[in-house]
Design a protein around this motif. Sequence first.
Motif, PDB file in Angstrom:
ATOM      1  N   VAL A  38       0.664  -1.232   0.065  1.00  0.00           N
ATOM      2  CA  VAL A  38      -0.085   0.010  -0.080  1.00  0.00           C
ATOM      3  C   VAL A  38       0.912   1.206  -0.055  1.00  0.00           C
ATOM      4  CG1 VAL A  38      -1.639   1.251   1.229  1.00  0.00           C
ATOM      5  CG2 VAL A  38      -2.067  -1.045   0.866  1.00  0.00           C
ATOM      6  N   GLN A  39       1.985   1.175   0.603  1.00  0.00           N
ATOM      7  CA  GLN A  39       2.796   2.233   0.659  1.00  0.00           C
ATOM      8  C   GLN A  39       3.560   2.481  -0.854  1.00  0.00           C
ATOM      9  OE1 GLN A  39       6.428   1.944   3.342  1.00  0.00           O
ATOM     10  NE2 GLN A  39       5.844   3.979   4.133  1.00  0.00           N
ATOM     11  N   LEU A  45       0.657   7.015  -6.402  1.00  0.00           N
ATOM     12  CA  LEU A  45      -0.792   7.958  -6.332  1.00  0.00           C
ATOM     13  C   LEU A  45       0.142   9.445  -6.354  1.00  0.00           C
ATOM     14  CD1 LEU A  45      -3.812   8.562  -6.295  1.00  0.00           C
ATOM     15  CD2 LEU A  45      -3.504   8.144  -3.635  1.00  0.00           C
ATOM     16  N   LYS A  46       1.092   9.393  -5.588  1.00  0.00           N
ATOM     17  CA  LYS A  46       1.646  10.776  -5.229  1.00  0.00           C
ATOM     18  C   LYS A  46       2.301  11.299  -6.757  1.00  0.00           C
ATOM     19  CE  LYS A  46       5.220  13.437  -2.798  1.00  0.00           C
ATOM     20  NZ  LYS A  46       6.202  13.321  -1.909  1.00  0.00           N
ATOM     21  N   GLN A  47       2.800  10.409  -7.443  1.00  0.00           N
ATOM     22  CA  GLN A  47       3.381  10.845  -8.699  1.00  0.00           C
ATOM     23  C   GLN A  47       2.170  10.957  -9.906  1.00  0.00           C
ATOM     24  OE1 GLN A  47       5.596   7.458  -9.855  1.00  0.00           O
ATOM     25  NE2 GLN A  47       7.512   7.910  -8.456  1.00  0.00           N
ATOM     26  N   SER A  48       1.140  10.364  -9.708  1.00  0.00           N
ATOM     27  CA  SER A  48      -0.081  10.621 -10.667  1.00  0.00           C
ATOM     28  C   SER A  48      -0.853  11.873  -9.997  1.00  0.00           C
ATOM     29  CB  SER A  48      -1.171   9.588 -10.276  1.00  0.00           C
ATOM     30  OG  SER A  48      -2.411   9.676 -11.142  1.00  0.00           O
ATOM     31  N   VAL A  49      -1.168  12.268  -9.085  1.00  0.00           N
ATOM     32  CA  VAL A  49      -1.325  13.523  -8.730  1.00  0.00           C
ATOM     33  C   VAL A  49      -0.596  14.822  -9.096  1.00  0.00           C
ATOM     34  CG1 VAL A  49      -2.017  14.996  -6.624  1.00  0.00           C
ATOM     35  CG2 VAL A  49      -2.838  12.682  -6.680  1.00  0.00           C
ATOM     36  N   GLU A  50       0.934  14.674  -8.876  1.00  0.00           N
ATOM     37  CA  GLU A  50       1.542  15.505  -9.421  1.00  0.00           C
ATOM     38  C   GLU A  50       1.814  15.831 -11.038  1.00  0.00           C
ATOM     39  OE1 GLU A  50       5.486  14.473  -7.791  1.00  0.00           O
ATOM     40  OE2 GLU A  50       5.109  15.497  -5.842  1.00  0.00           O
ATOM     41  N   ILE A 270      -1.599  12.314   1.303  1.00  0.00           N
ATOM     42  CA  ILE A 270      -0.875  10.982   0.839  1.00  0.00           C
ATOM     43  C   ILE A 270       0.523  11.032   1.768  1.00  0.00           C
ATOM     44  CG2 ILE A 270       0.559  10.086  -0.941  1.00  0.00           C
ATOM     45  CD1 ILE A 270      -1.515  11.425  -2.797  1.00  0.00           C
ATOM     46  N   ALA A 271       1.218  12.005   1.888  1.00  0.00           N
ATOM     47  CA  ALA A 271       2.474  11.971   3.018  1.00  0.00           C
ATOM     48  C   ALA A 271       2.105  11.397   4.336  1.00  0.00           C
ATOM     49  CB  ALA A 271       2.984  13.273   3.065  1.00  0.00           C
ATOM     50  N   GLY A 272       0.737  11.949   4.775  1.00  0.00           N
ATOM     51  CA  GLY A 272       0.303  11.566   6.001  1.00  0.00           C
ATOM     52  C   GLY A 272       0.115   9.962   6.169  1.00  0.00           C
ATOM     53  N   ILE A 273      -0.486   9.373   4.902  1.00  0.00           N
ATOM     54  CA  ILE A 273      -0.832   8.196   5.039  1.00  0.00           C
ATOM     55  C   ILE A 273       0.724   7.186   4.938  1.00  0.00           C
ATOM     56  CG2 ILE A 273      -1.880   6.420   3.538  1.00  0.00           C
ATOM     57  CD1 ILE A 273      -3.937   8.223   2.884  1.00  0.00           C
ATOM     58  N   GLN A 274       1.422   7.823   4.069  1.00  0.00           N
ATOM     59  CA  GLN A 274       2.812   7.160   4.051  1.00  0.00           C
ATOM     60  C   GLN A 274       3.543   7.116   5.427  1.00  0.00           C
ATOM     61  OE1 GLN A 274       4.324   9.641   0.929  1.00  0.00           O
ATOM     62  NE2 GLN A 274       4.498   7.723  -0.433  1.00  0.00           N
ATOM     63  N   ASN A 275       3.364   8.179   6.123  1.00  0.00           N
ATOM     64  CA  ASN A 275       4.015   8.191   7.597  1.00  0.00           C
ATOM     65  C   ASN A 275       3.259   6.947   8.330  1.00  0.00           C
ATOM     66  OD1 ASN A 275       5.847  10.027   6.857  1.00  0.00           O
ATOM     67  ND2 ASN A 275       4.373  11.763   7.648  1.00  0.00           N
ATOM     68  N   SER A 344      -1.832  -9.660  -0.737  1.00  0.00           N
ATOM     69  CA  SER A 344      -2.110  -9.328  -1.951  1.00  0.00           C
ATOM     70  C   SER A 344      -3.346  -8.720  -2.532  1.00  0.00           C
ATOM     71  CB  SER A 344      -1.552 -10.019  -3.260  1.00  0.00           C
ATOM     72  OG  SER A 344      -0.056 -10.428  -3.196  1.00  0.00           O
ATOM     73  N   VAL A 345      -4.302  -9.526  -2.141  1.00  0.00           N
ATOM     74  CA  VAL A 345      -5.827  -9.287  -2.187  1.00  0.00           C
ATOM     75  C   VAL A 345      -6.106  -8.001  -1.410  1.00  0.00           C
ATOM     76  CG1 VAL A 345      -8.322  -9.991  -2.072  1.00  0.00           C
ATOM     77  CG2 VAL A 345      -6.338 -11.565  -2.902  1.00  0.00           C
ATOM     78  N   ALA A 346      -5.835  -7.974  -0.024  1.00  0.00           N
ATOM     79  CA  ALA A 346      -6.425  -7.009   0.762  1.00  0.00           C
ATOM     80  C   ALA A 346      -5.778  -5.671   0.521  1.00  0.00           C
ATOM     81  CB  ALA A 346      -5.814  -7.378   1.985  1.00  0.00           C
ATOM     82  N   SER A 347      -4.264  -5.782  -0.015  1.00  0.00           N
ATOM     83  CA  SER A 347      -3.644  -4.430  -0.293  1.00  0.00           C
ATOM     84  C   SER A 347      -4.286  -3.762  -1.446  1.00  0.00           C
ATOM     85  CB  SER A 347      -2.032  -4.745  -0.378  1.00  0.00           C
ATOM     86  OG  SER A 347      -1.901  -5.515  -1.227  1.00  0.00           O
ATOM     87  N   SER A 348      -4.570  -4.740  -2.389  1.00  0.00           N
ATOM     88  CA  SER A 348      -5.203  -4.280  -3.613  1.00  0.00           C
ATOM     89  C   SER A 348      -6.430  -3.582  -3.493  1.00  0.00           C
ATOM     90  CB  SER A 348      -5.425  -5.435  -4.633  1.00  0.00           C
ATOM     91  OG  SER A 348      -5.851  -4.977  -5.892  1.00  0.00           O
ATOM     92  N   GLN A 349      -7.302  -4.122  -2.623  1.00  0.00           N
ATOM     93  CA  GLN A 349      -8.585  -3.493  -2.406  1.00  0.00           C
ATOM     94  C   GLN A 349      -8.297  -2.228  -1.507  1.00  0.00           C
ATOM     95  OE1 GLN A 349     -10.894  -6.450  -0.170  1.00  0.00           O
ATOM     96  NE2 GLN A 349     -11.284  -7.524  -2.142  1.00  0.00           N
ATOM     97  N   ILE A 350      -7.595  -2.219  -0.544  1.00  0.00           N
ATOM     98  CA  ILE A 350      -7.122  -0.885   0.161  1.00  0.00           C
ATOM     99  C   ILE A 350      -6.588   0.101  -0.959  1.00  0.00           C
ATOM    100  CG2 ILE A 350      -5.889   0.068   1.932  1.00  0.00           C
ATOM    101  CD1 ILE A 350      -6.042  -2.524   3.449  1.00  0.00           C
ATOM    102  N   SER A 351      -5.784  -0.327  -1.802  1.00  0.00           N
ATOM    103  CA  SER A 351      -4.993   0.710  -2.763  1.00  0.00           C
ATOM    104  C   SER A 351      -6.204   1.182  -3.651  1.00  0.00           C
ATOM    105  CB  SER A 351      -3.862   0.202  -3.506  1.00  0.00           C
ATOM    106  OG  SER A 351      -3.104  -0.705  -2.544  1.00  0.00           O
ATOM    107  N   THR A 352      -6.996   0.417  -4.089  1.00  0.00           N
ATOM    108  CA  THR A 352      -8.167   0.751  -5.255  1.00  0.00           C
ATOM    109  C   THR A 352      -8.922   1.892  -4.405  1.00  0.00           C
ATOM    110  OG1 THR A 352      -7.857  -1.274  -6.304  1.00  0.00           O
ATOM    111  CG2 THR A 352      -9.969   0.130  -6.545  1.00  0.00           C
TER     112      THR A 352
END
Length: 412
Positions: A38-39, A45-50, A270-275, A344-352
């Motif tokens: 997820v990190q 996501l950060k790159q996409s937003v920028e 996003i930075a907060g979530i990464q921390n 993999s399944v759990a992180s994919s759903q959270i990321s989506t």
Amino acid sequence: MTIIKRAWTAVTRKRRRSLTIALIMTLIFTLLIGTLTVQQTMAQLKQSVERNIRAGFSIASKQPSGEVPMDIAQRVQLLDKVKAHNFQSETTAGLPGKQLIDTAGSGVQLDANVAGEAKVTGATQSNLLGEFTGRFYQLEQGKHLGANDQNAALVHKTFAEKNDIKPGDKLDITKDGRRVTVTVMGIFSGKGEKPAVLQSDMAENHLITNLAAAQLLTGSKQLTRATYFAEHPHQLKSLTDRTKSLPNIDWKKFSLTDNGAAFAGVLQNIAGIQNILTIATIGAAAAGLAVLSLVLVFWVRGRLHEIGILLSIGTSKRQIIGQFLAELAIIAAVSSVFALGVGSVASSQISTALTAQTDQSQRIEKTVVQAAPIATYLQAFAFGYVVVLLSAIAATAPIMRQSPKQILAKLS
């Protein structure tokens, strides 16, 4: 080879014990895989937003009908770190022989001359207009207008359908006796950000032309608005500061508005979530180390009799530790497989879910959640195996520090 055989026998015979340890290891590996993948998605996501949210600012007159002199706009354009610019000229104009879309349900009675005009926006590059960068408008057919296009226009899909207009058709625009004939280069769809009162406020009656065409209609070479884009979001503040420091510009007459707040908030989130994910990764490793160490302490103590027998027949401590580590490696390998699937399944759903929420709130193009690289999974497994190894050392150290005689004495 003898150690591996003994380890396999110990794992398969003590199934309940092995299953308990396997479940704990699976949980540790799953948490590490989840947080690290997820990190990785947050970094994407950060790159996409920028990339999608163009960091920029606009200069406009503080007077309702004021203009921005072209010389000022061009001076700002020449500043270093200005990646792109878009000059705009706005007016209202008539479209002879064409029917505008009515403001149905507005309940407002307007003068026929005012109500019969469309909004005309001339732009250096149509794709850099706020309506398109903010994804309120979407190009359906044709192509966007560029700096080299002459007497060209984009029209709304609803307006085009009502007037049977297709790309390539000619369209006359009139303003105060001035007339410009443009070629329709493309058709767009979408709605405006604000509700419409006048016909010219409606997105359906919005005509987008090249800059020169709009300037011919207004009879002025000056601009309504000048927009500039930075190469990178972090350069926006320094760029606006340098713009405000340009000499011979009376900033009491002009407003400078940047869109930093539009993307700063989401990048900060996003930075907060990464921390949080970094803390969660460390926490998962620490908690796993503590729990697994405790379980393995009881695991080792429960095998004192076995250890004593192995020592009495001449088996060295190194061989005994090697067998224990081999048992844990077998269990960890099986746990890794299950953790890989579940994580993999759990992180994919959270990321989506996280990317979809960000895309919708920021009105940017949909971010495609890419599978985490193999290196991320290898990193998660490396952390997991380090946790297992440290837990094994912590559990076996108290016993293995004792001499064979001390261990055997406990059995009598």
